[in-house]
Design an enzyme around this catalytic site. Sequence first.
Site, PDB file in Angstrom:
ATOM      1  N   HIS A 158      14.826 -52.696   4.908  1.00 30.36           N
ATOM      2  CA  HIS A 158      15.874 -51.887   4.771  1.00 30.36           C
ATOM      3  C   HIS A 158      16.194 -50.865   5.627  1.00 30.36           C
ATOM      4  O   HIS A 158      17.119 -50.227   5.563  1.00 30.36           O
ATOM      5  CB  HIS A 158      15.958 -51.401   3.307  1.00 30.36           C
ATOM      6  CG  HIS A 158      14.596 -50.384   3.237  1.00 30.36           C
ATOM      7  ND1 HIS A 158      13.406 -50.841   3.406  1.00 30.36           N
ATOM      8  CD2 HIS A 158      14.625 -49.046   3.365  1.00 30.36           C
ATOM      9  CE1 HIS A 158      12.516 -49.730   3.746  1.00 30.36           C
ATOM     10  NE2 HIS A 158      13.229 -48.825   3.601  1.00 30.36           N
ATOM     11  N   ASP A 159      15.367 -50.980   6.647  1.00 30.21           N
ATOM     12  CA  ASP A 159      15.942 -49.713   7.883  1.00 30.21           C
ATOM     13  C   ASP A 159      16.343 -50.596   9.141  1.00 30.21           C
ATOM     14  O   ASP A 159      16.394 -49.654  10.187  1.00 30.21           O
ATOM     15  CB  ASP A 159      14.191 -48.891   8.145  1.00 30.21           C
ATOM     16  CG  ASP A 159      13.871 -48.055   6.932  1.00 30.21           C
ATOM     17  OD1 ASP A 159      14.655 -47.687   6.075  1.00 30.21           O
ATOM     18  OD2 ASP A 159      12.528 -48.076   6.998  1.00 30.21           O
ATOM     19  N   ASP A 182      28.014 -50.820 -12.680  1.00 32.66           N
ATOM     20  CA  ASP A 182      28.053 -49.728 -12.403  1.00 32.66           C
ATOM     21  C   ASP A 182      28.175 -49.619 -10.679  1.00 32.66           C
ATOM     22  O   ASP A 182      28.261 -48.699 -10.197  1.00 32.66           O
ATOM     23  CB  ASP A 182      27.209 -48.710 -12.870  1.00 32.66           C
ATOM     24  CG  ASP A 182      25.717 -48.977 -12.389  1.00 32.66           C
ATOM     25  OD1 ASP A 182      25.559 -49.901 -11.673  1.00 32.66           O
ATOM     26  OD2 ASP A 182      24.701 -48.053 -12.919  1.00 32.66           O
ATOM     27  N   GLU A 229       2.965 -48.458   6.115  1.00 32.92           N
ATOM     28  CA  GLU A 229       4.310 -48.419   7.412  1.00 32.92           C
ATOM     29  C   GLU A 229       3.680 -47.231   8.366  1.00 32.92           C
ATOM     30  O   GLU A 229       3.344 -46.160   7.848  1.00 32.92           O
ATOM     31  CB  GLU A 229       5.352 -47.907   6.521  1.00 32.92           C
ATOM     32  CG  GLU A 229       6.486 -47.927   7.575  1.00 32.92           C
ATOM     33  CD  GLU A 229       7.868 -47.200   7.271  1.00 32.92           C
ATOM     34  OE1 GLU A 229       8.962 -47.450   7.586  1.00 32.92           O
ATOM     35  OE2 GLU A 229       7.547 -45.951   6.477  1.00 32.92           O
ATOM     36  N   ASP A 254       6.369 -49.211  -3.935  1.00 31.34           N
ATOM     37  CA  ASP A 254       6.550 -48.409  -2.726  1.00 31.34           C
ATOM     38  C   ASP A 254       5.878 -47.353  -3.066  1.00 31.34           C
ATOM     39  O   ASP A 254       6.271 -46.469  -4.126  1.00 31.34           O
ATOM     40  CB  ASP A 254       8.101 -48.476  -2.314  1.00 31.34           C
ATOM     41  CG  ASP A 254       8.177 -48.208  -0.800  1.00 31.34           C
ATOM     42  OD1 ASP A 254       7.551 -47.410  -0.346  1.00 31.34           O
ATOM     43  OD2 ASP A 254       9.070 -49.142  -0.614  1.00 31.34           O
ATOM     44  N   ASP A 266      19.970 -52.862 -10.041  1.00 28.25           N
ATOM     45  CA  ASP A 266      19.143 -52.624 -11.348  1.00 28.25           C
ATOM     46  C   ASP A 266      17.985 -53.398 -11.563  1.00 28.25           C
ATOM     47  O   ASP A 266      17.950 -54.613 -11.279  1.00 28.25           O
ATOM     48  CB  ASP A 266      20.013 -52.043 -12.327  1.00 28.25           C
ATOM     49  CG  ASP A 266      21.041 -53.133 -12.982  1.00 28.25           C
ATOM     50  OD1 ASP A 266      20.523 -54.264 -13.042  1.00 28.25           O
ATOM     51  OD2 ASP A 266      21.972 -52.798 -13.430  1.00 28.25           O
ATOM     52  N   ASP A 301       4.732 -45.872   2.365  1.00 30.70           N
ATOM     53  CA  ASP A 301       5.667 -45.140   3.432  1.00 30.70           C
ATOM     54  C   ASP A 301       5.257 -44.240   4.203  1.00 30.70           C
ATOM     55  O   ASP A 301       4.480 -43.452   4.172  1.00 30.70           O
ATOM     56  CB  ASP A 301       6.655 -44.556   2.214  1.00 30.70           C
ATOM     57  CG  ASP A 301       8.044 -44.228   3.057  1.00 30.70           C
ATOM     58  OD1 ASP A 301       8.764 -45.025   3.314  1.00 30.70           O
ATOM     59  OD2 ASP A 301       8.389 -42.785   3.259  1.00 30.70           O
ATOM     60  N   ASP A 349      23.520 -56.283  -9.638  1.00 34.20           N
ATOM     61  CA  ASP A 349      24.024 -55.168 -10.694  1.00 34.20           C
ATOM     62  C   ASP A 349      24.148 -55.907 -12.056  1.00 34.20           C
ATOM     63  O   ASP A 349      25.126 -56.716 -12.086  1.00 34.20           O
ATOM     64  CB  ASP A 349      25.183 -54.619 -10.090  1.00 34.20           C
ATOM     65  CG  ASP A 349      25.727 -53.608 -11.040  1.00 34.20           C
ATOM     66  OD1 ASP A 349      25.013 -52.897 -12.146  1.00 34.20           O
ATOM     67  OD2 ASP A 349      26.898 -53.311 -10.997  1.00 34.20           O
TER      68      ASP A 349
HETATM   69  C1  NOJ Z   1      10.707 -45.075   5.870  1.00 41.57           C
HETATM   70  C2  NOJ Z   1      11.340 -45.849   4.706  1.00 41.57           C
HETATM   71  O1  NOJ Z   1      11.504 -47.214   5.149  1.00 41.57           O
HETATM   72  C3  NOJ Z   1      12.855 -45.271   5.120  1.00 41.57           C
HETATM   73  O2  NOJ Z   1      13.698 -45.923   4.435  1.00 41.57           O
HETATM   74  C4  NOJ Z   1      12.787 -43.524   4.776  1.00 41.57           C
HETATM   75  O3  NOJ Z   1      14.106 -43.222   5.050  1.00 41.57           O
HETATM   76  C5  NOJ Z   1      11.779 -42.810   5.410  1.00 41.57           C
HETATM   77  N1  NOJ Z   1      10.379 -43.937   5.347  1.00 41.57           N
HETATM   78  C6  NOJ Z   1      11.554 -41.708   4.788  1.00 41.57           C
HETATM   79  O4  NOJ Z   1      10.933 -41.894   3.528  1.00 41.57           O
END
Ligand code: NOJ
Length: 559
Positions: A329-330, A25, A256, A98, A29, A199, A21
């Site tokens: 990130h998932d 905030d 993905e 992305d 960013d 995605d 950041d």
């Molecule tokens: C996969 C992404 O990596 C995830 O973070 C997202 O919630 C879903 N697709 C929906 O876009």
Amino acid sequence: MDKAWWKEAVVYQVYPRSFMDSDGDGIGDINGILMKLDYLQELGVNVIWLSPVYQSPNDDNGYDISDYKAIMTEFGTMADFDRLLKAVHERGMKIMMDLVVNHSSDEHPWFEESRSSKDNPKRDYYIWKPGRNGKEPNNWESIFKGSAWEYDERTDEYYLHLFSRKQPDLNWENPKLREEIYSIMTWWLNKGVDGFRMDVINFLSKDQSYSDGAIQHEKQYGDGSPFFLNGPRIHEFLQEINQRALSGHDVITVGEMPGVTPEEAQLFTGKDRGELHMVFQFEHMDLGKGPEGKWSNDKWKLTELKRILSKWQTGLEGDGWNSLYWNNHDQPRVVSRFGHDGKYRIESAKMLAACLHMLQGTPYIYQGEELGMTNVAFESIDEYRDIETLNSYDELVHSHGWSKERMMSAIHARSRDNARTPIQWNDSRNGGFTKGTPWIKVNPNFPEINAEKAYNDPNSIFHFYKKLIQLRKEHDIVVYGRFELLLPDDERIFAYTRSFEEEKLLVLCNFKEEQASYTLPEELHAYSATKLIGNYDQEEEGISSKPLQPYECRVYHLK
Ligand code: NOJ
């Protein structure tokens, strides 16, 4: 084996909200990313994959886009983005965007028009259906829980949302919608971006029957995935994306693809298919899934992990291409999931890194992985931010009778927020991520685990990653060598070779806290061996016969 720059590259994923950041905030960013480019260059990565930076109401942290050609206000401006792209290019690195085009935000002007009336020209940009007996058009469950359909009283119809109700699915059957997407892609390519991570791209083509999905025992909703995973027109759409948007641009693409098999991936990535360079498959990430999906968090076995990864290695050999990842990130943090985030955090993080980077494919590093960042265990659900975690908590605790303790322990192991706590840059307040209040709390272990400390310690996980990246640049075999699994039934050691021309690599990784001894095929002892990298200091001539120490890895170069 055809050579290509994107096979030789290492990709680093930045989740901008949690990276750095610059303005206090509490939200990462673009200027924050600019501040840390020296760090990424020092690490040696070639491509930066930026999780979405587009304008978004942030129902799903940017994966719900309301303007594909604008930068999210919290992240900065288009001028900031242009400066970032220029600075990245000046350093000889690239940016992969992305591309989230299975769905948009419900606040996208297309959707606002689409929902306004049945005869609006944008009505068919989305998937609208009349109800069935006063209920949803079919029984599909949303990936974020609840029905995948939302009723809209303005036109008395339902729209499909495979994710949250604020993420309506786009209708790829409509050629006008497809043209809009190609023009957006072209616009970014003309700006100079170097590729796209697409995605859930294998969700684009829906089986037009919209039939009910099978209902598992005691579930309220059905599984619609057979009707939207790798649907009937998916290859046609990907080929069209290439012809209409990508052709003429030497860019990197990765799709993905939940639920994809190696046979299908071969079609998506085959060199003459004109579709994608590689896919993100999920089989190794799905280990431990049970009746409640990832929240079941069942035990996983090393033999299973090896079976899956070697199936992918051999399945795509020669024609397709693999992506290699432990984290994004998932997903929870790999050192907590497949390693040991206590006593052997450093050893196991390095072992996991070597195990992955020595496989055949393009490696992806998720921000903080190179520091051995761990899962977090916030006490209260109120400290979590991820929509999937919050919706699942609601459903499992409030409707399925799970105790709070059981759900919190599943969240500690599997929540996406494990990966989304801010990067720990140093031991100052908030780990140096922000001068304000972070949008999600920093993992309290930042005084111990942080980039400054790692940078100053030549034996850190950071420097180990750096060395792995260098080895990839120095040795073709790391990129192009053919994979072969050794010791398939061993529950402790992941061992394999890579072969290229007259050379071999031998990779030995102990996934357990105990010592592990091994016997290798006789023929390997005929080579002269030098150790390329390892996570315990001892130097030896030749292949050592000593048992592997807890989480030890050794990589030998055989000639
Ligand atoms: C996969 C992404 O990596 C995830 O973070 C997202 O919630 C879903 N697709 C929906 O876009």
